[in-house]
Write an enzyme that holds these catalytic residues in place. Structure first.
Site, PDB file in Angstrom:
ATOM      1  N   SER A 168      32.189 -68.715   2.278  1.00  0.00           N
ATOM      2  CA  SER A 168      31.395 -69.101   3.371  1.00  0.00           C
ATOM      3  C   SER A 168      31.426 -68.171   4.570  1.00  0.00           C
ATOM      4  O   SER A 168      32.586 -67.634   4.921  1.00  0.00           O
ATOM      5  CB  SER A 168      31.985 -70.450   3.930  1.00  0.00           C
ATOM      6  OG  SER A 168      31.370 -70.818   5.376  1.00  0.00           O
TER       7      SER A 168
ATOM      8  N   LYS B 194      22.088 -81.334  -4.562  1.00  0.00           N
ATOM      9  CA  LYS B 194      20.849 -81.649  -4.306  1.00  0.00           C
ATOM     10  C   LYS B 194      20.207 -81.688  -2.748  1.00  0.00           C
ATOM     11  O   LYS B 194      21.118 -81.451  -2.217  1.00  0.00           O
ATOM     12  CB  LYS B 194      20.547 -83.341  -4.776  1.00  0.00           C
ATOM     13  CG  LYS B 194      21.373 -84.113  -3.985  1.00  0.00           C
ATOM     14  CD  LYS B 194      20.743 -84.702  -3.011  1.00  0.00           C
ATOM     15  CE  LYS B 194      21.756 -85.542  -2.047  1.00  0.00           C
ATOM     16  NZ  LYS B 194      21.153 -85.867  -0.609  1.00  0.00           N
TER      17      LYS B 194
END
Length: 308
Positions: free
Chosen positions: A36, A91
């Site tokens: 990240s 998702k």
């Protein structure tokens, strides 16, 4: 058998709340690294600012879980697949259907696993609901999926941008259950998308669908609900009514109610491990297609501005 070395790319709320604990509790995997540019990482685990840096410097990995916003997943997935690394897609799996199709083809050619995950399908009541409905005639379905966006997606600007899906980010969870438990395919008839005047994605939606036998399906999505949240699917059949509530964790049929422990993300990672060990992929786009159909065919109405 050695555990599968996996890196988690993107350390937002879903990664910390669900992915990291699920990986820690699944013996088939070992967390090799996190990635990240904005998060400091997790103590004791190698942390890098980009996937490119990880692939160049190591540590070595066998798989990645992409937990970034969907708008940037395609490029990251391509990087991994080109290196022969298995890919788990949160998702929605990407920003467009075409991106998912291209990734599926790349994974097939590379001989590695691509898993488009739908966590709500692993809620405790979903598998038994699917089995119960398999022998029934579906007469009518009602879905109410209402929650408070300020609680579940605080300050997440990307979710309001094109490709972020707006209220369909949670709504696709309901569609993933619907397309899994009904014995026949589902398609959209009409939709109304309510879009705040200062946003690009809907805050609410009303969908009219049906299955291929003509059973009516209505879906009510809203991100403006405060207080108790609603995640309910009711299926009326020739043998009585089935209800899935609390996002699929509680199942009620004419014979009673079942409420078992929800292990959605551990279930996803067990599935991912089995796919990798078996040399297979799982890229079901049915829920995503219904969302795309809603954007294609839906009537748009402008509603009051939304501010976090």
């Amino acid at each position: 058998m050695d555990p599968i070395r996996i890196a988690v790319v993107g350390l937002g709320k879903i990664a910390r709340d669900q992915h990291l604990p699920a990986i820690a509790g699944t013996p088939a995997f070992s967390l090799a690294a996190t990635v990240s540019p904005h998060d400091p990482g997790t103590e004791g685990i190698p942390h890098l600012s980009s996937l490119d840096e990880l692939l160049k410097k190591g540590p070595a990995i066998d798989a990645v879980a992409l937990c970034t916003p969907p708008q940037v997943r395609y490029g990251l997935a391509v990087q991994a697949l080109e290196r022969g690394i298995h890919v788990f897609l949160e998702k929605p799996p990407a920003a467009t259907l075409s991106e998912v199709a291209a990734l599926r083809d790349r994974a097939d050619k590379a001989g590695v696993t691509l898993f488009a995950s739908w966590h709500s399908r692993f809620a405790a009541g979903v598998a038994p609901a699917r089995a119960w409905l398999a022998e029934r005639r579906i007469e009518k379905v009602s879905i109410v999926w209402r929650e408070d966006v300020r609680v579940w997606h605080p300050g997440q600007a990307w979710i309001w941008e094109p490709g972020g899906l707006g209220v369909f980010d949670p709504g696709i969870n309901a569609l993933s259950i619907l397309t899994h438990i009904l014995p026949r395919p589902v398609f959209l008839r009409t939709a109304t998308l309510s879009i705040p005047e200062n946003r690009a994605a809907p805050i609410a939606a009303d969908l009219s669908m049906c299955d291929t036998s003509g059973a009516e399906i209505h879906m009510d999505l809203d991100w403006r609900q405060t207080g108790p949240q609603s995640w309910d699917i009711v299926v009326e059949t020739d043998a009585g009514t089935l209800r899935l509530s609390r996002g699929g964790s509680v199942l009620t049929t004419p014979t009673g109610t079942e409420h078992n422990e929800d292990l959605e993300y551990p279930g996803l990672y067990s599935r991912f491990a089995n796919l990798i060990r078996g040399g297979r992929s799982d890229v079901d786009m049915a829920p995503f297609r219904l969302v795309a159909d809603a954007f294609l065919r839906g009537h748009r109405e402008t509603v009051e501005a939304f501010h976090d």
